[in-house]
Every structure is written in C-alpha cells, then in structure tokens.
Design a protein around this motif. Sequence first.
Motif, PDB file in Angstrom:
ATOM      1  N   ARG A   7       0.829  -1.203   0.000  1.00 48.15           N
ATOM      2  CA  ARG A   7       0.000   0.000   0.000  1.00 48.15           C
ATOM      3  C   ARG A   7       0.870   1.262   0.000  1.00 48.15           C
ATOM      4  O   ARG A   7       0.552   2.249  -0.668  1.00 48.15           O
ATOM      5  CB  ARG A   7      -0.942   0.001   1.201  1.00 48.15           C
ATOM      6  CG  ARG A   7      -2.052  -1.058   1.130  1.00 48.15           C
ATOM      7  CD  ARG A   7      -3.049  -0.872   2.261  1.00 48.15           C
ATOM      8  NE  ARG A   7      -4.122  -1.848   2.208  1.00 48.15           N
ATOM      9  CZ  ARG A   7      -4.091  -3.046   2.777  1.00 48.15           C
ATOM     10  NH1 ARG A   7      -3.007  -3.408   3.473  1.00 48.15           N
ATOM     11  NH2 ARG A   7      -5.108  -3.878   2.680  1.00 48.15           N
ATOM     12  N   GLU A   8       1.939   1.236   0.787  1.00 50.59           N
ATOM     13  CA  GLU A   8       2.848   2.387   0.827  1.00 50.59           C
ATOM     14  C   GLU A   8       3.544   2.571  -0.515  1.00 50.59           C
ATOM     15  O   GLU A   8       3.708   3.698  -0.991  1.00 50.59           O
ATOM     16  CB  GLU A   8       3.871   2.197   1.939  1.00 50.59           C
ATOM     17  CG  GLU A   8       3.276   2.251   3.348  1.00 50.59           C
ATOM     18  CD  GLU A   8       4.266   1.859   4.423  1.00 50.59           C
ATOM     19  OE1 GLU A   8       4.119   2.327   5.558  1.00 50.59           O
ATOM     20  OE2 GLU A   8       5.197   1.075   4.122  1.00 50.59           O
ATOM     21  N   ILE A   9       3.935   1.457  -1.128  1.00 46.39           N
ATOM     22  CA  ILE A   9       4.585   1.529  -2.440  1.00 46.39           C
ATOM     23  C   ILE A   9       3.596   2.045  -3.478  1.00 46.39           C
ATOM     24  O   ILE A   9       3.922   2.921  -4.291  1.00 46.39           O
ATOM     25  CB  ILE A   9       5.135   0.148  -2.838  1.00 46.39           C
ATOM     26  CG1 ILE A   9       6.271  -0.249  -1.885  1.00 46.39           C
ATOM     27  CG2 ILE A   9       5.619   0.146  -4.283  1.00 46.39           C
ATOM     28  CD1 ILE A   9       6.760  -1.666  -2.062  1.00 46.39           C
ATOM     29  N   LYS A  10       2.387   1.524  -3.454  1.00 41.67           N
ATOM     30  CA  LYS A  10       1.355   1.969  -4.391  1.00 41.67           C
ATOM     31  C   LYS A  10       1.098   3.467  -4.230  1.00 41.67           C
ATOM     32  O   LYS A  10       0.991   4.197  -5.223  1.00 41.67           O
ATOM     33  CB  LYS A  10       0.068   1.172  -4.160  1.00 41.67           C
ATOM     34  CG  LYS A  10      -1.071   1.574  -5.076  1.00 41.67           C
ATOM     35  CD  LYS A  10      -2.332   0.776  -4.765  1.00 41.67           C
ATOM     36  CE  LYS A  10      -3.508   1.241  -5.622  1.00 41.67           C
ATOM     37  NZ  LYS A  10      -4.749   0.485  -5.297  1.00 41.67           N
ATOM     38  N   ALA A  11       0.994   3.918  -2.986  1.00 39.88           N
ATOM     39  CA  ALA A  11       0.722   5.334  -2.727  1.00 39.88           C
ATOM     40  C   ALA A  11       1.865   6.215  -3.240  1.00 39.88           C
ATOM     41  O   ALA A  11       1.631   7.297  -3.799  1.00 39.88           O
ATOM     42  CB  ALA A  11       0.500   5.562  -1.239  1.00 39.88           C
ATOM     43  N   ASP A  12       3.110   5.765  -3.075  1.00 38.85           N
ATOM     44  CA  ASP A  12       4.237   6.576  -3.524  1.00 38.85           C
ATOM     45  C   ASP A  12       4.312   6.613  -5.047  1.00 38.85           C
ATOM     46  O   ASP A  12       4.599   7.669  -5.628  1.00 38.85           O
ATOM     47  CB  ASP A  12       5.545   6.026  -2.954  1.00 38.85           C
ATOM     48  CG  ASP A  12       6.710   6.969  -3.214  1.00 38.85           C
ATOM     49  OD1 ASP A  12       6.686   8.101  -2.686  1.00 38.85           O
ATOM     50  OD2 ASP A  12       7.617   6.591  -3.987  1.00 38.85           O
ATOM     51  N   ILE A  13       4.048   5.482  -5.697  1.00 38.16           N
ATOM     52  CA  ILE A  13       4.037   5.464  -7.165  1.00 38.16           C
ATOM     53  C   ILE A  13       2.920   6.363  -7.688  1.00 38.16           C
ATOM     54  O   ILE A  13       3.101   7.116  -8.648  1.00 38.16           O
ATOM     55  CB  ILE A  13       3.884   4.024  -7.690  1.00 38.16           C
ATOM     56  CG1 ILE A  13       5.142   3.208  -7.343  1.00 38.16           C
ATOM     57  CG2 ILE A  13       3.634   4.013  -9.193  1.00 38.16           C
ATOM     58  CD1 ILE A  13       5.031   1.739  -7.692  1.00 38.16           C
ATOM     59  N   LEU A  14       1.756   6.299  -7.047  1.00 36.55           N
ATOM     60  CA  LEU A  14       0.646   7.161  -7.438  1.00 36.55           C
ATOM     61  C   LEU A  14       1.030   8.629  -7.294  1.00 36.55           C
ATOM     62  O   LEU A  14       0.711   9.459  -8.156  1.00 36.55           O
ATOM     63  CB  LEU A  14      -0.579   6.838  -6.585  1.00 36.55           C
ATOM     64  CG  LEU A  14      -1.838   7.670  -6.852  1.00 36.55           C
ATOM     65  CD1 LEU A  14      -2.306   7.501  -8.286  1.00 36.55           C
ATOM     66  CD2 LEU A  14      -2.949   7.271  -5.884  1.00 36.55           C
TER      67      LEU A  14
END
Length: 230
Positions: A7-14
């Motif tokens: 989730r943290e990775i997804k949020a940063d990529i977003l």
Amino acid sequence: MTAGTYREIKADILRRITQGEWKPGSLVPNESDLAEHYGAARATVNRAMRELAEDGLIERKRKAGTRVRLSPLRQAKFDIPIVRQQIEEQGSTYRYALVQSEVAAAADWLRARMRLDPKAKVRHLVCLHFADGNPYQVEDRWINLSALPQARTADFSKVGPNEWLVATIPFSDVEISFSATAADTALADNLGCAIGDPLMQVERSTWWRESAVTYVRLVHQRGYRMTTRY
C-alpha cells in the motif's frame, strides 16, 4: 527509500504519477529496480503495480514494459453480490426456495462456455429468491464438480449456492454479461409475470486459478435496477 507494505509503495508510485514525476506515456522502472529502490520484496512491488494497472493508471505489456497511461482508464467494477443482502438492504424480508437440483454431465454448450473437460460433471440448481414474498430473482446455476467436489453433496435446501460459493471459494477471474430477455413459460411461472414480458438477465462465469468454478444466469423481476460506483 524504505516502504514496508504494498500500500505504501502503491501510494508513492501514485504520488509520482500525479505530481508529474512520471509523465503520461513514460516508461516506469521495472519491478526489480523498484524493489531495490523501496527496499521491498519483488512480490510486494508486483502487487502494488498490479493494483495500479487494475485501477487504470498504468499499462503493463509483456516485453514492452510498463508505462503510465496517456489517460487514466475508467472502469466499472462489479462485485459478486449476495442476493439476500441486496434484498435486506432494501428493507425487505428475504426468502429462498430451491426449485431444482441434479448432478449431470455438462452439456456441450456448457463445456464450451466453461472450458470443461469432455467428461465433466456439474451440479445444476434452479433457485428462487423473494423480497417481501414477491419473486425477485431466478438463479439458474451450474457448478463445476472438478473444482468443487463438495458441491455434489452440499445441502442447498436452506442456503442458496450464491451465498455458499462466496463463503467457500475465492475467484481470480470473472466474466459478466448483461442482456434483455423475454419471459418464457418457466420464467413467467417463477417470476409471476406474463409470457413475453421483458426482463433483465445477468450471466456470470467465475474461475479460480484457471479452473472454472461456476456459470449462472440470473433473471430479475421487472423494474430491477443495477448500480455501480467507481
């Protein structure tokens, strides 16, 4: 950078996409490089990327890599609903009835539809769902016994296959079709309408890891309305 969860990775990529660091059409670093950047397992990065692709923000192509979409893909997503909950959420009283149940060899059209083996056996069930005593939905369902052998002897007299399947097995792939149909004699009898009345039909097939689980035709009473948000 260290990011512990997908989730943290997804949020940063977003964030990197929305703030223009990765512009529309640009190539996204591969999963190995992202895993090293975030200090995470590649499987964790893969899940984040998969969800971003499902959300329509990136496009993944084998051998061509992953790119930011030129324009976000808008998708309508439909959950597999539990009809009892649908009816109760409307403030109505739910009732269920099993009309027909048999174990049989899969017909040719069903084997083609579900991609079943030539000797495949299925559990065929016809069920009625009621709202405040009025017919709401006819459920005409086939369950692949190779994928779910326990369905052969499952008791569907009190709990319908819709609810049983949702509680028993997950799904990895779903195909849904919507169409108009006209009431034949059986549908008219089950739904209490006139022969030839226009009705809404939903056909749904589900798979779990390449194995077909079930195919169902759901025919709804006149006035049925489906809504999705995305």
